[in-house]
Write an enzyme that holds these catalytic residues in place. Structure first.
Site, PDB file in Angstrom:
ATOM      1  N   GLU A 136       0.740  -1.238  -0.009  1.00 38.57           N
ATOM      2  CA  GLU A 136       0.121  -0.030  -0.033  1.00 38.57           C
ATOM      3  C   GLU A 136       0.925   1.253   0.075  1.00 38.57           C
ATOM      4  O   GLU A 136       1.812   1.380   0.806  1.00 38.57           O
ATOM      5  CB  GLU A 136      -0.898   0.039   1.174  1.00 38.57           C
ATOM      6  CG  GLU A 136      -2.096   1.173   1.264  1.00 38.57           C
ATOM      7  CD  GLU A 136      -2.942   0.877   2.282  1.00 38.57           C
ATOM      8  OE1 GLU A 136      -4.109   1.520   2.109  1.00 38.57           O
ATOM      9  OE2 GLU A 136      -2.511   0.544   3.322  1.00 38.57           O
ATOM     10  N   GLY A 280       2.640   0.367  10.780  1.00 36.64           N
ATOM     11  CA  GLY A 280       2.382  -0.444  11.924  1.00 36.64           C
ATOM     12  C   GLY A 280       1.711  -1.795  11.743  1.00 36.64           C
ATOM     13  O   GLY A 280       2.097  -2.881  12.295  1.00 36.64           O
ATOM     14  N   ALA A 281       1.225  -1.865  10.614  1.00 40.19           N
ATOM     15  CA  ALA A 281       0.488  -3.067  10.068  1.00 40.19           C
ATOM     16  C   ALA A 281      -0.298  -2.655   8.858  1.00 40.19           C
ATOM     17  O   ALA A 281      -0.323  -1.719   8.373  1.00 40.19           O
ATOM     18  CB  ALA A 281      -0.608  -3.483  11.115  1.00 40.19           C
ATOM     19  N   MET A 282      -0.661  -4.093   8.205  1.00 36.80           N
ATOM     20  CA  MET A 282      -1.398  -3.693   6.823  1.00 36.80           C
ATOM     21  C   MET A 282      -2.267  -4.874   6.675  1.00 36.80           C
ATOM     22  O   MET A 282      -2.039  -6.166   6.906  1.00 36.80           O
ATOM     23  CB  MET A 282      -0.197  -3.938   5.883  1.00 36.80           C
ATOM     24  CG  MET A 282      -0.900  -3.817   4.400  1.00 36.80           C
ATOM     25  SD  MET A 282      -1.605  -2.262   4.136  1.00 36.80           S
ATOM     26  CE  MET A 282      -2.911  -2.723   2.922  1.00 36.80           C
ATOM     27  N   GLU A 283      -3.348  -4.436   6.449  1.00 32.46           N
ATOM     28  CA  GLU A 283      -4.708  -5.337   6.312  1.00 32.46           C
ATOM     29  C   GLU A 283      -4.976  -6.474   5.254  1.00 32.46           C
ATOM     30  O   GLU A 283      -5.907  -6.668   4.695  1.00 32.46           O
ATOM     31  CB  GLU A 283      -5.896  -4.633   6.351  1.00 32.46           C
ATOM     32  CG  GLU A 283      -6.139  -3.455   5.015  1.00 32.46           C
ATOM     33  CD  GLU A 283      -5.632  -2.276   5.177  1.00 32.46           C
ATOM     34  OE1 GLU A 283      -6.127  -1.463   4.451  1.00 32.46           O
ATOM     35  OE2 GLU A 283      -4.999  -1.979   5.827  1.00 32.46           O
ATOM     36  N   HIS A 314      -7.962  -2.725  14.552  1.00 33.18           N
ATOM     37  CA  HIS A 314      -7.932  -1.786  13.352  1.00 33.18           C
ATOM     38  C   HIS A 314      -7.652  -2.594  11.970  1.00 33.18           C
ATOM     39  O   HIS A 314      -8.778  -2.436  11.204  1.00 33.18           O
ATOM     40  CB  HIS A 314      -6.636  -0.837  13.517  1.00 33.18           C
ATOM     41  CG  HIS A 314      -6.461   0.025  12.391  1.00 33.18           C
ATOM     42  ND1 HIS A 314      -6.878   1.584  12.509  1.00 33.18           N
ATOM     43  CD2 HIS A 314      -6.121  -0.171  11.185  1.00 33.18           C
ATOM     44  CE1 HIS A 314      -6.655   1.944  11.304  1.00 33.18           C
ATOM     45  NE2 HIS A 314      -6.108   1.114  10.434  1.00 33.18           N
ATOM     46  N   GLU A 315      -6.996  -3.452  11.827  1.00 31.98           N
ATOM     47  CA  GLU A 315      -6.510  -4.373  10.695  1.00 31.98           C
ATOM     48  C   GLU A 315      -7.768  -5.278  10.537  1.00 31.98           C
ATOM     49  O   GLU A 315      -8.232  -5.392   9.460  1.00 31.98           O
ATOM     50  CB  GLU A 315      -5.253  -5.108  10.888  1.00 31.98           C
ATOM     51  CG  GLU A 315      -4.053  -4.268  10.841  1.00 31.98           C
ATOM     52  CD  GLU A 315      -4.131  -2.988  10.034  1.00 31.98           C
ATOM     53  OE1 GLU A 315      -4.328  -2.976   8.938  1.00 31.98           O
ATOM     54  OE2 GLU A 315      -3.450  -1.826  10.482  1.00 31.98           O
ATOM     55  N   HIS A 318     -10.674  -3.594   8.902  1.00 31.38           N
ATOM     56  CA  HIS A 318     -10.414  -3.678   7.489  1.00 31.38           C
ATOM     57  C   HIS A 318     -10.771  -4.823   6.680  1.00 31.38           C
ATOM     58  O   HIS A 318     -11.357  -4.597   5.428  1.00 31.38           O
ATOM     59  CB  HIS A 318      -9.173  -3.425   7.244  1.00 31.38           C
ATOM     60  CG  HIS A 318      -8.383  -1.852   7.243  1.00 31.38           C
ATOM     61  ND1 HIS A 318      -9.223  -0.979   6.617  1.00 31.38           N
ATOM     62  CD2 HIS A 318      -7.300  -1.407   7.966  1.00 31.38           C
ATOM     63  CE1 HIS A 318      -8.616   0.330   7.056  1.00 31.38           C
ATOM     64  NE2 HIS A 318      -7.395  -0.047   7.690  1.00 31.38           N
TER      65      HIS A 318
END
Length: 873
Positions: A136, A280-283, A314-315, A318
């Site tokens: 992303e 931080g992270a990715m969905e 949060h992820e 998504h």
């Protein structure tokens, strides 16, 4: 690592993407990745075969996006193409198209060291090689040729060839495995549901694994059984608290199934913690990636555990909002991110043990939003994203934290039940598709009965932060009148911006210590002011906290009496304390409250702050205020007093605790700012490092090494010996930071040269973490030995922007900006650093928009620093 300049046509525009979407309708991709030579350090590329089917307007032309090393062959509808003729920079041109098309491409892609595309990491602990991908917004094109825009969804079938002993994964579940040669196998993964290119993901390496299973049902009774997995580097396996991660995951799936009433649609749910991650992270559906900073190798505070839980949820949000239903273009990036930021925090507070998640949000997350929203480059929540460079820059505090704050206000406006009902309608109506803001607003109107366009115009299409204050008149010992005032200015235009706010005014009794909560008054303000009749006749000395409960997004302006009590005695509610101190910090940044006064308030409140996340935020702000917002003549005295206080407080905490961990981090940061710390302080720090009972852990130990190195108390030999004794990812980065922090002009020159080149002195490409550590260490310069290079910066940043990836270039341009100004050398308009930065902007109106944005924002920080110093003086 292969060096390739950024192609001129790398920056896809919104208009180009829209034109392509009118021509092309994608069906499916078959992607074959060969990582069999990944462990060979001499091999910096990997072969890729891509097969893509799509419909198109017959006779039309289009192009694929690709940023690989080379393209070897292209076949369109069975016809071999002239590669030299159709490969144009970042694009592969396809023409003429049939109604139904099959394109097959043989190419070679590049392993990344910047966290963009397929990132390759060699573990310093054991020499093992690990791969993962991060795409992303548009780094998928670094891996395989594709239509890299969110509205051209497709199904993906992936095949990966790699070391047979490795764990290999993709979005879909593993279907089969076959031998591909000595010690090599090919894994075939199940075809995915339709999804966007930016959430495709790939993983390979000797990861340690954990497995579990979720069994639950949606609100309407649909049963769901989901295989769960966790992966992390083998050397970190002893630190992986898988039970807690699985627990949070199951709690989240229960909450989302109950609230969204749509069963998790992506099959398995794997979560992998990866090194050198630039987010931080990715969905990624079916394979969510997280920074391995969430694998705690050092003492971790409860706030760190809460932050990890919040990120997990949060992820997870998504999976529905972002993956199942996706924005059409990056203009609406905010909607998926703001929604996940808001709902992820809501789920954390309601489904996990972290019931005070909104307190941390008020203190930490919103500080990011308030800062971003006061830059001259601020933008409406619904941003005008004209191209990919703008999209990449807009992963910012407005897209995430302001948007989430505004959605929290929306939930207060329409009610949480209506908000979640709108989400359920939205998912049912648009599953597997792409949407715009209007689609979500329509669902909200149906669920709430409110005209959402009016609300959206006020909140989503304007920029800037409103200010709220309560003005009272007094008759004797009682309040005679009370009015809530609102003002606000859009920094871009200077125009007044007023918004509707549903909020509470908290009323506190100052005769208690801390000030005791009495009541909260519900107030709605649509214009510049509204009366608060409930306050009339109440005692005049009551403390008034605008936005008690932190329901809306605005800076609060407490009256002088209330502010004094908030700082000196504090309030008896944790969320109220966080809200009050966040308001006070905004006053410091605006030059309306001296930094030293805020520090006094932080000291007075520190023992009241139960949430370690809020404590860390307030102490970090206090330290930053002393370092940047005080004048050069008063700063040494204030910093010395601050350091002495921290040392005394740490000494009082005999046992390890969250509070002591926060105090230690604050102290080590402060030592990087003071020129001459009191002689015993560094000796005390070294004694803590040598005391096994003190249990610093590797992260705090390396923070301590950096502080010692910055004052010449740790030479290169000692630092390298410490890293060799415990070779980990943390120590490798800590070593780079500590070496660059040493007070030696030649050391600083070498670090600066490495940052500009993106390479170490021996020519090795710096990873994203290594580059950031170099910049961070260079910036720790309490003895001012690294100056004299300001003019050079303005000569070099254009080349940096074209020579390095946007992510890496952003680190350099932002991190090396000459911003350490002192008021004695000029004010916010006449200081030489201000003049130089403004001069570059004036002379470079046609510089890339994203590059100009960084300079404009750093210049604004510089001017704010000088204005705050003036207020402090």
């Amino acid at each position: 690592m292969t060096d390739l300049p950024r192609p001129d046509n790398e920056n896809l525009t919104r208009d180009e993407a829209a034109a392509r979407a009118r021509v092309v309708r994608t069906h499916d991709y078959a992607i074959d990745l060969d990582f069999s030579a990944a462990a060979d350090p001499q091999t910096d590329t990997f072969p890729v075969r891509t097969r893509l089917t799509f419909d198109a307007e017959k006779g039309a032309s289009t192009f694929l996006d690709y940023l690989g090393a080379r393209v070897d062959a292209v076949t369109l509808n069975g016809v071999p193409q002239d590669v030299a003729a159709i490969v144009d920079g970042a694009r592969i041109v396809l023409s003429p198209l049939a109604a139904n098309n099959v394109v097959e491409i043989v190419s070679v892609s590049i392993y990344s060291r910047s966290g963009e595309g397929v990132h390759r990491f060699v573990d310093p602990a054991d020499g093992a090689t690990y791969l993962y991908s991060q795409n992303e917004p548009v780094d998928c094109r670094r891996i395989y040729p594709c239509f890299d825009q969110p509205d051209l969804k497709a199904r993906f079938r992936v095949t990966i060839t790699a070391d047979a002993s490795w764990h290999v994964a993709a979005n879909g579940a593993l279907e089969s495995e076959r031998s591909a040669g000595p010690q090599t196998s090919t894994r075939v993964f199940a075809e995915t549901e339709p999804m966007s290119t930016y959430i495709t993901t790939f993983l390979a390496g000797p990861y340690a694994l954990w497995h579990d299973e979720y069994a639950g049902r949606t609100a309407s009774g649909v049963e769901s059984v989901i295989p769960l997995g966790i992966a992390v580097r083998a050397s970190l396996a002893p630190s992986m608290d898988a039970d807690e991660v699985f627990e949070i995951t199951k709690q989240g799936l229960d909450w989302f199934h109950r609230s969204f009433d749509v069963a998790y649609p992506w099959g398995k749910y794997d979560q992998v913690f990866v090194p050198e991650y630039n987010l931080g992270a990715m969905e990624n559906p079916g394979l969510v990636t997280f920074t391995e900073h969430y694998v705690f190798t050092s003492p971790a505070t409860e706030a760190q555990h809460e932050q990890r839980a919040n990120t997990i949820l949060h992820e997870m949000c998504h999976m529905w909002f972002g993956d199942l239903v996706t924005m059409r273009w990056w203009d609406d990036l905010w909607l998926k991110e703001s929604f996940a930021d808001y709902v992820g925090t809501l789920a954390t507070a309601e489904a996990t043990r972290f019931t005070t998640a909104w307190t941390t949000f008020a203190s930490r997350r919103k500080a990011w939003a308030y800062r971003q929203d006061q830059f001259p480059t601020t933008h409406p929540i619904v941003a005008d994203i004209i191209d990919l460079e703008a999209a990449d820059q807009n992963f910012d505090g407005i897209t995430y934290a302001k948007g989430a704050s505004v959605l929290k206000q929306l939930s207060a406006f329409v009610g949480q039940d209506a908000f979640l009902a709108a989400a359920r309608t939205y998912f049912a109506r648009h599953a597997w598709g792409n949407t715009t803001l209007d689609d979500f607003l329509q669902a909200l109107e149906e669920a709430s009965g409110h005209d959402m366009q009016w609300w959206a115009d006020a909140w989503l299409t304007t920029a800037g932060v409103n200010r709220l204050r309560v003005a009272t008149t007094v008759d004797g010992d009682a309040i005679a009148s009370a009015v809530l005032h609102q003002d606000g200015v859009d920094p871009r235009t200077g125009q007044t911006v007023l918004r509707p706010h549903v909020l509470r005014i908290g009323v506190y009794d100052p005769d208690e210590d801390p000030a005791a909560f009495e009541t909260a008054l519900d107030v709605r303000i649509d214009g510049s002011e509204v009366a608060i009749p409930e306050l009339v006749g109440t005692p005049a000395n009551r403390i008034l906290l605008p936005n008690d409960g932190d329901l809306t997004y605005a800076k609060i302006m407490p009256d002088p009496h209330s502010l004094a009590v908030m700082l000196d005695a504090g309030l008896d509610d944790e969320l109220a304390r966080a809200t009050a101190l966040a308001g006070a910090w905004n006053l410091v940044r605006d030059g309306e409250l001296p930094a030293a006064r805020f520090v006094d308030g932080a000291v007075a409140n520190q023992h009241l702050l139960e949430d370690s996340g809020v404590l860390a935020q307030v102490l970090q702000q206090a330290g930053a205020g002393l370092a940047a917002y005080t004048t050069a003549d008063e700063r040494p005295r204030l910093l010395a007093r601050w350091i002495a206080l921290l040392v005394d407080e740490i000494a009082e905490d005999a046992e390890p605790s969250d509070r002591r961990t926060v105090l230690l981090r604050t102290l080590f940061a402060a030592l990087g700012e003071v020129r001459s710390p009191a002689e015993p302080v560094l000796d005390v720090v070294r004694s803590w490092m040598d005391d096994p009972a003190f249990a610093l852990g590797e992260e705090l130990t390396w923070d301590a090494w950096v502080a010692l190195a910055a004052h010449g108390e740790a030479d290169a030999g000692a630092l390298r010996a410490a890293q060799s004794a415990a070779p980990t990812a943390v120590s490798a980065v800590g070593l780079i930071r500590a070496l660059a922090a040493r007070p030696d002009a030649a050391v600083k020159d070498a670090a600066r040269a490495a940052a500009y080149a993106g390479r170490s002195a021996d020519g090795a490409v710096l990873s994203n973490d290594e580059l950031q550590a170099t910049i961070d260490g260079l910036g720790i310069d309490p003895h001012d030995v690294g100056g004299g290079h300001d003019a050079d910066y303005w000569q070099r940043i254009d080349h940096v922007w074209t020579a390095q990836s946007q992510g890496q270039a952003t680190r350099v341009v932002s991190g090396l900006f000459p911003g350490h100004a002192e008021l004695a050398d000029g004010d916010a308009e006449r200081h030489p650093l201000v003049v130089a930065a403004q001069g570059w902007l004036d002379a470079r109106p046609d510089a890339p928009h994203a590059l100009r944005r960084i300079v404009i924002e750093r210049l604004d920080d510089l001017r704010r620093r000088l204005r705050a110093q003036a207020a402090s003086a």
